[in-house]
Design an enzyme around this catalytic site. Structure first.
Site, PDB file in Angstrom:
ATOM      1  N   ASP A 193     -74.623  13.000  33.717  1.00 44.35           N
ATOM      2  CA  ASP A 193     -73.853  12.705  32.494  1.00 44.35           C
ATOM      3  C   ASP A 193     -72.370  12.583  32.864  1.00 44.35           C
ATOM      4  O   ASP A 193     -71.570  13.466  32.566  1.00 44.35           O
ATOM      5  CB  ASP A 193     -74.080  13.814  31.461  1.00 44.35           C
ATOM      6  CG  ASP A 193     -73.324  13.570  30.165  1.00 44.35           C
ATOM      7  OD1 ASP A 193     -72.931  12.410  29.911  1.00 44.35           O
ATOM      8  OD2 ASP A 193     -73.124  14.537  29.407  1.00 44.35           O
ATOM      9  N   CYS A 253     -71.344   6.837  28.799  1.00 41.83           N
ATOM     10  CA  CYS A 253     -70.555   6.857  27.560  1.00 41.83           C
ATOM     11  C   CYS A 253     -69.547   5.700  27.556  1.00 41.83           C
ATOM     12  O   CYS A 253     -68.623   5.696  26.761  1.00 41.83           O
ATOM     13  CB  CYS A 253     -69.854   8.204  27.385  1.00 41.83           C
ATOM     14  SG  CYS A 253     -68.787   8.631  28.764  1.00 41.83           S
ATOM     15  N   PHE A 259     -71.912  16.600  36.781  1.00 39.23           N
ATOM     16  CA  PHE A 259     -70.784  16.373  35.858  1.00 39.23           C
ATOM     17  C   PHE A 259     -70.947  17.318  34.658  1.00 39.23           C
ATOM     18  O   PHE A 259     -70.945  16.904  33.504  1.00 39.23           O
ATOM     19  CB  PHE A 259     -70.724  14.911  35.371  1.00 39.23           C
ATOM     20  CG  PHE A 259     -70.726  13.895  36.478  1.00 39.23           C
ATOM     21  CD1 PHE A 259     -69.530  13.493  37.050  1.00 39.23           C
ATOM     22  CD2 PHE A 259     -71.917  13.341  36.942  1.00 39.23           C
ATOM     23  CE1 PHE A 259     -69.511  12.546  38.072  1.00 39.23           C
ATOM     24  CE2 PHE A 259     -71.909  12.401  37.967  1.00 39.23           C
ATOM     25  CZ  PHE A 259     -70.713  12.002  38.529  1.00 39.23           C
TER      26      PHE A 259
HETATM   27  N1  SAH Z   1     -71.911  16.434  30.979  1.00 35.82           N
HETATM   28  C1  SAH Z   1     -70.822  17.044  30.229  1.00 35.82           C
HETATM   29  C2  SAH Z   1     -69.707  16.097  29.932  1.00 35.82           C
HETATM   30  C3  SAH Z   1     -69.134  15.438  31.150  1.00 35.82           C
HETATM   31  S1  SAH Z   1     -67.456  15.029  30.974  1.00 35.82           S
HETATM   32  C4  SAH Z   1     -71.342  17.630  28.932  1.00 35.82           C
HETATM   33  O1  SAH Z   1     -72.520  17.522  28.636  1.00 35.82           O
HETATM   34  O2  SAH Z   1     -70.542  18.210  28.193  1.00 35.82           O
HETATM   35  C5  SAH Z   1     -67.137  14.506  32.592  1.00 35.82           C
HETATM   36  C6  SAH Z   1     -67.016  15.643  33.589  1.00 35.82           C
HETATM   37  O3  SAH Z   1     -67.096  15.067  34.881  1.00 35.82           O
HETATM   38  C7  SAH Z   1     -65.683  16.400  33.543  1.00 35.82           C
HETATM   39  O4  SAH Z   1     -65.940  17.770  33.381  1.00 35.82           O
HETATM   40  C8  SAH Z   1     -65.029  16.100  34.885  1.00 35.82           C
HETATM   41  O5  SAH Z   1     -64.359  17.241  35.430  1.00 35.82           O
HETATM   42  C9  SAH Z   1     -66.217  15.746  35.739  1.00 35.82           C
HETATM   43  N2  SAH Z   1     -65.969  14.833  36.865  1.00 35.82           N
HETATM   44  C10 SAH Z   1     -65.254  13.691  36.869  1.00 35.82           C
HETATM   45  N3  SAH Z   1     -65.360  13.069  38.056  1.00 35.82           N
HETATM   46  C11 SAH Z   1     -66.183  13.841  38.827  1.00 35.82           C
HETATM   47  C12 SAH Z   1     -66.714  13.735  40.143  1.00 35.82           C
HETATM   48  N4  SAH Z   1     -66.400  12.697  40.933  1.00 35.82           N
HETATM   49  N5  SAH Z   1     -67.544  14.696  40.581  1.00 35.82           N
HETATM   50  C13 SAH Z   1     -67.880  15.740  39.790  1.00 35.82           C
HETATM   51  N6  SAH Z   1     -67.412  15.891  38.542  1.00 35.82           N
HETATM   52  C14 SAH Z   1     -66.577  14.960  38.053  1.00 35.82           C
END
Ligand code: SAH
Length: 375
Positions: A277, A317, A206
């Site tokens: 995350d 979060c 993520f």
């Molecule tokens: N870890 C990041 C913040 C994550 S925000 C940081 O440190 O800035 C959440 C992210 O998860 C987003 O970019 C979104 O595109 C991604 N996301 C949401 N569902 C997902 C999934 N099932 N698999 C992979 N990525 C996902």
């Protein structure tokens, strides 16, 4: 103030406009303070100022901004931080993130929306930014019957917007990105990577713009893989890796996190450090059961792609996911997989997201750095 706390015989809520400024008094007429109402919301009123001396206007907002700024200037050498964090900074419904000479704001309530011009004037007066963007597209705005939009509120279009963190630069998108475009709340937690990743293989799940992954690469990780479901985020991560001279050791992959972890498990790929995350899995309290299970499943998958003595970083979060429940899920997963876990560091949101002790919702980010060993 919740709607059931209002003496509706004296103050019929229907008589107020959404966002209207009000004086709030107790049952003996003793002043509590000045705030704003929304008759359509369960949170019928939000308190902005104690006592009845100050109107909700530009001058009050300038005052609040200066107090908020004093803390951040003490905490950070450069102007890159969350400048205003809602209730905790005495401005309920308003978030302002600062990216050098650019500010990105988010308004969540009708009361703050009414003050938008005053906020803009106040921000211009205090910070003189090149741009102020409004990223007013959060779904909670629907509850306040506000439209969703993202647009420039002050300044001229053009130029890039950059978040600086740990001597790295991340180009962000104040219109198309997540939230304000960047997650400053994890900055101090990402600092933890310094003593964990040197010479290691790191997996950042993520990853969004590669906040964790690129910081790991900068701290000397030998190889970093960032995984996100969004094509735009993956492309931006690659560009940010190049911009910071880290591209040789960073790969960004577009994939569903759960699918990708399963594929890695099947392929017997192993990492030294796995970072989880994800976005909030529990948006409403009633989703707790399902959501907490998702955190546990994710932690298990993370552990399954760790080498024998590895480090797992897991975060949530979701305000509705208690700190203890996150750790419980990890422990249950570890038992299930015949692993043993040592909790090394407990993580929380950075101090530019201060917690208001009377408002538990302001304390939302939790996480752990864990060592995972065979049982
Ligand atoms: N870890 C990041 C913040 C994550 S925000 C940081 O440190 O800035 C959440 C992210 O998860 C987003 O970019 C979104 O595109 C991604 N996301 C949401 N569902 C997902 C999934 N099932 N698999 C992979 N990525 C996902």
């Amino acid at each position: 103030m919740f709607s059931n706390e209002v003496d509706v015989a004296r103050s019929p809520l229907g008589a107020f406009e959404p966002g209207q400024a009000v004086a709030i008094v107790d049952y003996r007429d003793k002043p509590i303070g000045v705030g704003y109402v929304n008759p359509n919301s369960l949170i019928a009123a939000r308190l902005v100022s104690r006592g009845l001396d100050h109107a909700l206007d530009r001058s009050l907002i300038v005052h609040r901004l200066n107090i908020a700024l004093a803390l951040r200037e003490q905490l950070y050498p450069q102007p890159y931080y969350r400048l205003v964090y809602g209730e905790s900074d005495g401005l309920p419904g308003l978030v302002l993130d600062r990216f050098g000479d650019v500010v990105v704001g988010q308004i969540a309530t009708a009361g703050m929306e009414r003050l938008k011009d005053a906020i803009t004037d106040a921000v211009v007066k205090v910070l003189k930014p090149r741009q102020l963007w409004w990223k007013n597209d959060s779904s909670i705005r629907t509850m306040e019957q506000l439209p969703e939009y993202a647009d420039l509120g002050h300044g001229e279009y053009g130029g890039e917007v950059v978040a600086r963190e740990g001597d790295l630069e991340f180009v962000i998108d104040p219109v198309g990105g997540q939230k304000t475009g960047w997650f400053y709340d994890q900055r101090e937690n990402r600092d933890q990577l310094a003593r964990l990743v040197k010479g290691k293989r790191v997996l950042d799940m993520f990853s969004y713009l590669g906040g964790w992954g690129l910081r790991a690469a900068a701290y000397g990780a030998s190889e970093v893989v960032c995984v996100d479901a969004s094509a735009a985020a993956v492309e931006a991560t690659q560009r940010n890796a190049e911009r910071n001279g880290l591209a040789e050791r960073v790969t960004a992959i577009r994939a569903d996190a759960f699918d990708h972890l399963k594929a890695l498990r099947e392929a017997r790929e192993r990492y030294d450090v796995v970072i989880l995350d994800p976005p909030a899995f529990i948006k409403r309290k009633k989703d707790f059961k399902e959501g907490s299970l998702a955190y546990r499943r994710l932690a298990e998958l993370g552990m399954q792609v760790l080498r024998k003595d590895g480090v797992l970083v897991t975060c949530s979060c979701s305000h509705h996911m208690p700190r203890a429940a996150l750790l419980d899920g990890v422990q249950q997963g570890a038992r299930h997989l015949d692993r043993q876990v040592q909790m090394l560091v407990s993580l929380q949101q950075g101090p530019d997201h201060p917690v208001h002790p009377a408002i538990p919702e302001t304390d939302y980010l939790k996480g752990y750095v864990l060592r995972v060993l065979p049982a």
